[in-house]
Design an enzyme around this catalytic site. Structure first.
Site, PDB file in Angstrom:
ATOM      1  N   ARG A  64       0.976  -1.266  -0.025  1.00  0.00           N
ATOM      2  CA  ARG A  64       0.009  -0.066  -0.039  1.00  0.00           C
ATOM      3  C   ARG A  64       0.780   1.264   0.024  1.00  0.00           C
ATOM      4  O   ARG A  64       0.635   2.319  -0.637  1.00  0.00           O
ATOM      5  CB  ARG A  64      -1.017  -0.019   1.297  1.00  0.00           C
ATOM      6  CG  ARG A  64      -1.811   1.200   1.403  1.00  0.00           C
ATOM      7  CD  ARG A  64      -3.043   1.386   2.096  1.00  0.00           C
ATOM      8  NE  ARG A  64      -2.885   0.570   3.291  1.00  0.00           N
ATOM      9  CZ  ARG A  64      -2.251   0.907   4.600  1.00  0.00           C
ATOM     10  NH1 ARG A  64      -1.692   2.216   4.577  1.00  0.00           N
ATOM     11  NH2 ARG A  64      -2.178   0.100   5.569  1.00  0.00           N
ATOM     12  N   TYR A 117     -11.594  19.346 -16.220  1.00  0.00           N
ATOM     13  CA  TYR A 117     -12.131  17.853 -16.373  1.00  0.00           C
ATOM     14  C   TYR A 117     -13.494  17.726 -15.446  1.00  0.00           C
ATOM     15  O   TYR A 117     -13.503  18.140 -14.332  1.00  0.00           O
ATOM     16  CB  TYR A 117     -10.959  16.787 -15.903  1.00  0.00           C
ATOM     17  CG  TYR A 117     -11.603  15.463 -16.279  1.00  0.00           C
ATOM     18  CD1 TYR A 117     -11.734  14.812 -17.311  1.00  0.00           C
ATOM     19  CD2 TYR A 117     -11.861  14.795 -14.936  1.00  0.00           C
ATOM     20  CE1 TYR A 117     -12.127  13.555 -17.433  1.00  0.00           C
ATOM     21  CE2 TYR A 117     -12.304  13.227 -15.084  1.00  0.00           C
ATOM     22  CZ  TYR A 117     -12.271  12.714 -16.219  1.00  0.00           C
ATOM     23  OH  TYR A 117     -12.734  11.573 -16.083  1.00  0.00           O
ATOM     24  N   ASP A 189      -2.800  19.878 -14.383  1.00  0.00           N
ATOM     25  CA  ASP A 189      -3.033  18.421 -14.760  1.00  0.00           C
ATOM     26  C   ASP A 189      -2.668  18.451 -16.397  1.00  0.00           C
ATOM     27  O   ASP A 189      -3.059  18.997 -17.370  1.00  0.00           O
ATOM     28  CB  ASP A 189      -4.826  18.359 -15.017  1.00  0.00           C
ATOM     29  CG  ASP A 189      -5.153  17.147 -15.421  1.00  0.00           C
ATOM     30  OD1 ASP A 189      -4.564  16.365 -16.364  1.00  0.00           O
ATOM     31  OD2 ASP A 189      -6.544  16.484 -14.980  1.00  0.00           O
ATOM     32  N   LYS A 214      -4.852   7.383 -19.676  1.00  0.00           N
ATOM     33  CA  LYS A 214      -4.690   7.821 -20.896  1.00  0.00           C
ATOM     34  C   LYS A 214      -3.443   7.650 -21.644  1.00  0.00           C
ATOM     35  O   LYS A 214      -3.179   6.656 -22.381  1.00  0.00           O
ATOM     36  CB  LYS A 214      -5.306   9.338 -20.818  1.00  0.00           C
ATOM     37  CG  LYS A 214      -6.234   9.693 -19.870  1.00  0.00           C
ATOM     38  CD  LYS A 214      -7.641   9.117 -20.392  1.00  0.00           C
ATOM     39  CE  LYS A 214      -8.640   9.207 -19.319  1.00  0.00           C
ATOM     40  NZ  LYS A 214      -8.938  10.463 -18.584  1.00  0.00           N
TER      41      LYS A 214
END
Ligand SMILES: *Cc1c(COP(=O)(O)O)cnc(C)c1O
Length: 399
Positions: A64, A117, A189, A214
């Site tokens: 983790r 976004y 971003d 992406k």
């Protein structure tokens, strides 16, 4: 890549192939980064274990927190963004929400643009205000308004350029300088541009983030996110993420490592294909408007030329007849998925109502200036002649 090589003068294709590939972690002389499907890492004595846990010795404790495959992916992106540090997440939205969660506390203020976004907008409009975080969203491209709001004081200036789906360009260098003057952190971003076309840290940003789902992965088969910046800032976000738990899985990290080896080849081809498609669409009688920063007609063209080394694979265009026309011609396309993702080797098309702004109401989309007849076009790496022939036959159903 050996620890000894610095990335000063190394090309981006070389970095995306060799970056982050630490020889000491290659298992049994394998040439490829192994997928380490192990939740924990075992030690032979308590002292070594303790020192690794305290970060005094290199190594991993629990996946983790860190994992060798995930680390190799982070290091690869770090090299391409020219950053000191990177950390990764289970999705692009986890990268965004964990970054904002780290830096924004009750009473803080964030300034951003209206064209972010769709998911990011939900965080701005729905999730932050109840936490007593003041969110001010400015008209994208209205520098006077953005600068005035930043100058009133804020903790974070959050930018996205080019934007989704209207493909607007924002001058990172100009706004980062204004934010610096009031001590605000600048988060960008960079999903649409990719590290091949744009490096926001070099333009003054503090944190650059990506939806790796992406372009970085490039094959639409893995979800993830990543941020890069200074060691000090990235460590704070890493700490928030390791506890909140939005960890990237090793198999997905491997898919990104594999995908990124061809990142520059793919993005260069997508830059070329998108330019050719945009120029062709601009002349089509059924097309009202084409949004692509590579076109001279684009309002952000000059800034894009300065801050990007390529104009990217994303464009959007509106057709005469609105959503009805889109419903008629988009399903006729043979070499394009009608789907919500972008940035992969296949061409992908869709209207904002089912893609970037599916989370918004009709009124919110209208307020954001997104026409109903808009098509977002994520250019793939197919042969350009076939992409144009495909658009031509599909658009002929409108005449
Ligand atoms: C897709 C996308 C995101 C969200 O990423 P996920 O991996 O889908 O969570 C954030 N920003 C931009 C610009 C995107 O295109």
């Amino acid at each position: 890549m050996s620890d000894k090589i610095s990335n000063q003068n190394i090309g981006k294709s070389t970095l995306s192939i060799w970056g982050g590939e630490q020889e000491h972690e290659l298992y049994e002389r394998s040439t490829q980064v192994p997928v380490v499907h192990s939740v924990s890492f075992a030690y032979e004595d308590i002292d070594t274990w303790h020192q690794v846990a305290l970060n005094q010795l290199p190594g991993h404790i629990y996946s983790r927190n860190t994992n060798p495959t995930v680390r190799a992916f982070e290091d690869k992106v770090k090299e391409l963004e020219g950053a000191e540090a990177a950390t990764s997440f289970a999705s692009g939205m986890a990268a965004i929400s964990n970054t904002l969660g780290t830096f924004l506390k009750p009473g803080d203020r964030i300034v951003s643009i209206k064209d972010s976004y769709g998911g990011t907008n939900v965080i701005f409009n729905e999730f932050l205000p109840p936490l007593n975080i003041d969110v001010t969203l400015c008209e994208t491209g209205d520098y006077e308004q953005i600068e005035a709001e930043v100058n009133k004081g804020c903790k974070v200036l959050y930018l996205e350029t080019p934007t989704n789906p209207t493909i607007k360009i924002t001058d990172i260098k100009r706004l980062a300088a204004v934010a610096k003057a009031v001590g605000a952190l600048v988060v960008v971003d960079n999903t649409f541009a990719t590290p091949i076309n744009q490096n926001p840290l070099a333009l003054g940003a503090d944190i650059v983030l990506h939806s790796a789902s992406k372009y970085l992965g490039g094959h639409a088969d893995a979800l993830g996110g990543v941020i890069c910046g200074s060691k000090e800032l990235v460590e704070q976000v890493y700490h928030y993420r390791e506890i909140n738990g939005a960890t990237l899985a090793p198999m997905d990290a491997y898919s990104f490592i594999r995908g990124m080896k061809t990142l520059k080849l793919r993005v260069e081809r997508q830059n070329e294909n998108a330019m050719a498609v945009a120029q062709w669409l601009e002349k089509h009688p059924m097309v009202e408007q084409v949004n692509y920063p590579g076109l001279k007609s684009h309002q952000g063209h000059e800034i894009a030329r300065q801050q990007m080394s390529g104009f990217g694979g994303m464009l959007s265009f509106s057709v005469k007849g609105g959503l009805d026309a889109i419903k008629k011609f988009l399903p006729k396309m043979q070499y394009a998925h009608m789907a919500a993702n972008l940035g992969c080797v296949e061409t992908v098309v869709g209207p904002p109502v089912t893609t970037s702004h599916v989370e918004c109401t009709d009124a919110e989309r209208a307020a954001a200036g997104i026409p109903e007849g808009l098509v977002r076009y994520s250019t793939g790496i197919e042969d350009i002649e076939d992409l144009i022939a495909d658009l031509e036959q599909a658009l002929s159903y409108l005449e």
